[in-house]
Design a protein around this motif. Structure first.
Motif, mmCIF file in Angstrom:
data_model
loop_
_atom_site.group_PDB
_atom_site.id
_atom_site.type_symbol
_atom_site.label_atom_id
_atom_site.label_comp_id
_atom_site.label_asym_id
_atom_site.label_seq_id
_atom_site.Cartn_x
_atom_site.Cartn_y
_atom_site.Cartn_z
ATOM 1 N N GLY A 11 0.822 -1.209 0.000
ATOM 2 C CA GLY A 11 0.000 0.000 0.000
ATOM 3 C C GLY A 11 0.853 1.256 0.000
ATOM 4 O O GLY A 11 0.613 2.192 -0.761
ATOM 5 N N SER A 36 -4.598 2.788 -2.691
ATOM 6 C CA SER A 36 -3.444 2.320 -1.930
ATOM 7 C C SER A 36 -3.594 2.646 -0.454
ATOM 8 O O SER A 36 -3.214 1.845 0.410
ATOM 9 C CB SER A 36 -2.175 2.981 -2.453
ATOM 10 O OG SER A 36 -2.131 2.920 -3.840
ATOM 11 N N ILE A 72 -5.667 0.077 1.107
ATOM 12 C CA ILE A 72 -4.920 -1.170 1.337
ATOM 13 C C ILE A 72 -4.099 -1.061 2.623
ATOM 14 O O ILE A 72 -4.048 -1.993 3.435
ATOM 15 C CB ILE A 72 -4.015 -1.477 0.133
ATOM 16 C CG1 ILE A 72 -4.867 -1.831 -1.072
ATOM 17 C CG2 ILE A 72 -3.066 -2.624 0.441
ATOM 18 C CD1 ILE A 72 -4.115 -1.950 -2.354
ATOM 19 N N MET A 73 -3.481 0.111 2.821
ATOM 20 C CA MET A 73 -2.717 0.307 4.057
ATOM 21 C C MET A 73 -3.599 0.147 5.288
ATOM 22 O O MET A 73 -3.196 -0.448 6.292
ATOM 23 C CB MET A 73 -2.088 1.698 4.082
ATOM 24 C CG MET A 73 -0.841 1.827 3.269
ATOM 25 S SD MET A 73 -0.381 3.531 3.082
ATOM 26 C CE MET A 73 0.370 3.830 4.645
ATOM 27 N N SER A 119 -3.564 -6.815 -4.333
ATOM 28 C CA SER A 119 -3.299 -5.379 -4.210
ATOM 29 C C SER A 119 -2.213 -4.934 -5.173
ATOM 30 O O SER A 119 -2.295 -3.824 -5.715
ATOM 31 C CB SER A 119 -2.935 -4.996 -2.774
ATOM 32 O OG SER A 119 -2.464 -6.064 -2.064
ATOM 33 N N ILE A 178 -2.804 -2.079 -7.935
ATOM 34 C CA ILE A 178 -2.000 -0.869 -8.048
ATOM 35 C C ILE A 178 -1.385 -0.746 -9.435
ATOM 36 O O ILE A 178 -1.294 0.345 -9.994
ATOM 37 C CB ILE A 178 -0.919 -0.861 -6.942
ATOM 38 C CG1 ILE A 178 -1.579 -0.630 -5.591
ATOM 39 C CG2 ILE A 178 0.108 0.207 -7.189
ATOM 40 C CD1 ILE A 178 -0.660 -0.832 -4.438
ATOM 41 N N VAL A 202 -9.490 -3.926 -5.604
ATOM 42 C CA VAL A 202 -9.322 -3.502 -4.209
ATOM 43 C C VAL A 202 -10.536 -3.916 -3.386
ATOM 44 O O VAL A 202 -10.417 -4.308 -2.229
ATOM 45 C CB VAL A 202 -9.075 -1.986 -4.124
ATOM 46 C CG1 VAL A 202 -9.180 -1.494 -2.706
ATOM 47 C CG2 VAL A 202 -7.711 -1.676 -4.645
#
Lengths: 112, 491, 149, 185
Positions: free
Chosen positions: A14, A30, A33-34, D18, D22, D34
């Protein structure tokens, strides 16, 4: 230990996305995701082997339960995550309206 | 028990403003100013009552480690005093400034939420609760930075929000790691358990928290968002962000965590010294090259935060005194300078120092107060900035950190340099102005005058008799780790 | 993408039949928050998704007639204020903020756990109304003319 | 041990997902990917005995996807040309992140073993279901978020409130043309 490592890799993936991607929406993705990885960390730390979920059922004996406190915390942080996603999307939409692009390298009126 | 009212009052004000306001913003102004004044009075009462013994308040009547606790000790009530002080000035300034931008009650609701968040962070004694109220303050700050509605403002807000949520994720992971090894969230309990744990994990937690809260405090390697956000926001919000937010969310939390919880390990005090030095020098050099008034002020904020961090790295009693005194002083004079910048921007429609000129005639109050603030920030006697910087430098020399002392002296000289540039080009330049369109209103002028008077008056706090009453309890709470643990856990 | 027209008749009919069921299920989840998994947050989102269904199927104009967004927005702040007031009642009655002021009742009963189900309802109101208002604002925002005077 | 295997398996899929999201060129598929990663999180919560979280994560994920798709709108918004600068930045970032990963291994080894938390504080809630007896709520997570730590939940509701108010403010703001803008134009 391998689970923690994988979870940390997810966090770094992420972070990689936030630092290198130039599209606003990619940055938002992102970031989420983190946040998943941060939430997962908390719940992983609270897992107890062979224990059940912390909810009593009628007529059932009380068994050993997993740690409920991290679950309460993660519940909070999921809501916060949605809030930040919505605000970032709103900002991204406004930025698109002003600059006609989602590319962060072209959005650069501020510098120095 | 006055403790929970520090949250209830601003929160109630925010919700009421949202509920009752329609298009009009009059009620919003009345409610928010009333709430801020009550908060100010409460904080004074709180400071007097806790200077002997601090108050610990547990939520819902449960025992301490099982619930969230609020801790009102001299240090937190000191911060609780600064927040409504600057908040009141900013609100007075906002009334006509925001009408000039875009008239709406939403501004005041968000402003009250900003104050709620900061109060919540300052008063809490629980790690996760701190995180939540930090998010309240940050969310309000993101939307207030974008309040002007121009392209740059959205851009700055987006940058700020991205940086802020990276650091929030980091902090959340830090909380997770802390919980995994200490199995508690109450700060005092963590402080008690942490020394016996594996030092590798403890150092990692420290590093993660330093990165996370350092981002919020805009220490030098993590500063990228601050110049944009603080220069793009509306002037009263810039003054709130620069004056209070980076201190309540950044410096205050760093002090709490690294002094009261971690007990200031040697490695982190060294890091504080190095980062503080870097912030002072680099941010000053960057500020010198700026022509945008508010951007220059934003870089100056980073360098002044560097002074505070440097003092925290030294870690002696005197240095801590310098640090907290500088927190107060910087809040006052940096808010005043942002007000000045806002007034000039409103009057001339520009923030570029090269396009300003002789403003003494058209904006007499602004130019006088800006002179006072300049003298104060660059550390000339008898203004408050001089004393706090001098205390920090003396503390550095006393503790044997000669390099740090030299860095601080160079930093002060550079500060004087770039503020002379402001005065020379911005207020005493060659261009003549005879008439301006937007004259600052009474509220704006009052706010500036109050802060200018405070710039001079707060140097009174250095007099030993007054210092003993005001600052000694604060310093005691910061330095004494064991006392904090005993206080909260009730032993 | 024309939003005001909505989708086909089939979608509209199914939405009309299912929306109340979804809302009912959301209310069920909210009310049983202290007995089963779920609670104010989960149930609130379910209700918000039901409103969203209507918005996607019928389009903006119909939804505007059906739902008053302004009232929904006021409900959000009302819910928040009531939550805070319960906390203040805690100070008045039990001497500490957010204390459980009501009778605890019997374990496993719906009307048990004192103040918990009530707070759950307020959170459900905040989440359902608030999230819908959020998406609504995003949906009615036009890229071309939005926000400029 | 079966839980370990499942969690490792899903985490592996999430990491691949992921990275795919990305690096994906097309924005709609990135958003959906996602979303799937988020649903993976929800599945892991189920395996880790957290049904509350699984439900909430699942629903909030759906909501987040709706909001994100709303922002996505049209594919031609997302054209971007590759640049050399960006490649250098990417390589540097990857190197730094891998370095951080290697440094972190020591720390991750020193953490308490998976599936064996010390639970010193939460013993109070869990032993003999003490929390359920004190608050009469069968769901102990609910009893924590709405009774023991109700103050956190008040803050959380405030966060949500702030986010809603902030979103509305950001989207509805109307600016008067300011003098500075006129000067530029």
């Amino acid at each position: 230990m391998i689970i923690y490592l994988l979870c940390f890799i997810l966090f770094l993936v992420g972070l990689y996305g936030v630092l290198t991607k130039r599209n606003l929406i990619k940055i938002i993705l992102s970031l989420s995701i983190m946040e998943y990885s941060a939430n997962l960390f908390l719940v992983l730390f609270g897992y107890k082997r062979d224990a059940l979920f912390p909810i009593l059922e009628k007529g059932k004996e009380i068994q050993s339960m997993v740690d409920p406190l991290p679950q309460a915390l993660v519940l909070t942080s999921i809501v916060i995550e949605l809030g930040i996603t919505a605000m970032l999307v709103a900002l991204a939409v406004r930025l698109y309206q002003k600059y006609k692009t989602f590319d962060i390298t072209k959005i650069r009126r501020l510098s120095g | 028990m006055i403790v929970p009212y520090f949250i209830i009052i601003p929160l109630l004000a925010a919700f009421l403003i949202t509920l009752i306001s329609s298009d009009d913003d009059r009620w919003a102004i009345v409610i928010s100013i009333l709430a801020v004044i009550i908060l100010g009075i409460l904080s004074v009462i709180g400071f007097i009552s806790v200077s002997k013994e601090a108050i610990v308040y547990s939520m819902g009547g449960w025992k301490i480690p099982y619930t969230v606790c609020l801790v009102l000790d001299p240090f937190s009530s000191f911060m609780l005093f600064i927040i409504p002080l600057i908040g009141l000035a900013a609100l007075l300034y906002s009334i006509s400034y925001i009408r000039h931008l875009s008239k709406s009650w939403k501004y005041y609701a968000l402003f009250m939420l900003l104050i709620t968040g900061m109060n919540g962070v300052v008063i809490t004694g629980d790690l996760f609760n701190l995180f939540i109220f930090m998010e309240v303050a940050l969310f309000a700050a993101y939307s207030l930075v974008a309040y002007g509605g121009k392209a740059e403002e959205f851009e700055a807000s987006f940058k700020y929000a991205v940086m802020g949520s990276i650091s929030s994720s980091l902090i959340l992971i830090g909380i997770g790691l802390t919980y995994s090894i200490t199995s508690t969230l109450t700060l005092a309990k963590i402080a008690e358990v942490l020394p016996g744990q594996n030092p590798v994990v403890v150092n990692w937690i420290g590093a993660i928290f330093l990165a996370g809260f350092g981002l919020k405090a805009a220490i030098m390697p993590f500063h990228a968002w601050l110049p944009d956000a603080h220069s793009s926001a509306p002037a009263p919000i810039s003054s709130m962000l620069s004056g209070v937010l980076i201190k309540a969310l950044g410096i205050y939390v760093l002090i709490r965590l690294f002094y009261n919880v971690f007990g200031l390990p040697k490695i982190f005090s060294d890091i504080f010294l190095v980062l503080g030095g870097i912030s002072i020098i680099c941010a000053s050099l960057l500020a010198i090259s700026q022509w945008d008034f508010k951007r220059l002020l934003a870089y100056s904020s980073i360098s002044q935060i560097g002074f505070i961090l440097l003092a925290l790295g030294i870690g002696t009693r005197m240095a801590v005194f310098g640090a907290i005194f500088h927190i107060l002083n910087h809040a006052i004079f940096k808010s005043l300078l942002f007000f000045n910048a806002g007034t000039v921007e409103m009057a001339l429609g520009t923030r570029d120092l090269r396009k300003m000129g002789k403003l003494g005639k058209v904006l007499p109050i602004t130019s006088t107060t800006s002179m006072i603030a300049t003298l104060s920030v660059s550390g000339l006697p008898p203004f408050n900035g001089f004393f706090s910087k001098m205390i920090i430098i003396i503390a550095a020399i006393q503790a044997g950190f000669f390099q740090s002392a030299i860095v601080a002296v160079i930093g002060s000289v550079l500060t004087l340099g770039y503020f002379l540039k402001v005065q020379r080009h911005g207020f005493h330049g060659e261009k003549e102005f005879n008439e301006i369109t937007n004259v600052p209103s009474t509220g704006m002028r009052t706010a500036m005058i109050i802060l200018a008077i405070l710039c001079v008056c707060s140097s009174v706090l250095i007099i030993p008799g007054i210092k003993d009453v005001v600052f000694d309890p604060v310093i005691d709470t910061i330095i004494n780790k064991t006392e904090y643990i005993q206080l909260v856990l009730g032993r | 993408m024309k939003q005001s027209d909505g989708m086909t008749v089939i979608v509209k009919t199914i939405t009309r039949m299912s929306v109340w069921l979804i809302i009912l299920y959301g209310i069920y989840i909210i009310l049983h928050g202290h007995l089963t998994p779920g609670g104010g947050f989960a149930g609130g989102v379910i209700i918000a998704l039901a409103f969203l269904n209507v918005m996607l199927a019928y389009g903006r104009k119909y939804t505007e007639q059906w739902l008053n967004v302004r009232i929904m927005y006021d409900l959000v702040s009302t819910g928040a204020i009531l939550f805070l007031i319960i906390g203040i009642f805690g100070i008045a009655l039990k001497g500490s903020f957010l204390a459980n002021i009501l009778d605890l009742g019997e374990l496993f009963k719906l009307e048990s756990a004192g103040v918990i189900p009530i707070i759950d309802i307020f959170i459900g109101v905040i989440v359902s109304m608030g999230l819908f208002v959020m998406v609504w604002t995003l949906a009615v925002f036009h890229l071309e003319d939005g926000g400029e005077e | 041990m079966i839980v370990d295997t499942w969690v490792i398996f899903i985490l592996g899929i999430m990491i691949i997902g992921s990275i795919a999201a990305i690096e994906q060129k097309e924005m709609l598929s990135a958003i959906i990917t996602v979303g799937i990663v988020g649903l993976g999180t929800s599945l892991i919560f189920l395996f880790l005995q957290a049904p509350d979280l699984a439900i909430v994560q699942f629903l909030f994920e759906i909501f987040a996807i709706i909001i994100l798709v709303r922002a996505f709108i049209k594919p031609d918004y997302h054209k971007s040309e590759p640049s050399i600068m960006n490649k250098i930045v990417t390589v540097l970032t990857v190197l730094v992140l891998v370095a951080i990963l290697f440094c972190s291994i020591d720390m991750l080894k020193a953490l308490p073993e998976f599936g064996n938390p010390s639970m010193e504080t939460s013993k109070y809630y869990v032993d003999n279901a003490n929390a359920a007896k004190e608050t009469h709520s069968a769901n102990i997570v609910t009893s924590i978020i709405l009774d023991y730590r109700a103050y956190d939940t008040l803050g959380e509701a405030t966060v949500l409130f702030t986010a809603i108010l902030g979103t509305i403010t950001i989207l509805r703001i109307k600016t008067k043309k300011r003098k500075s803008e006129e000067a530029i134009e």
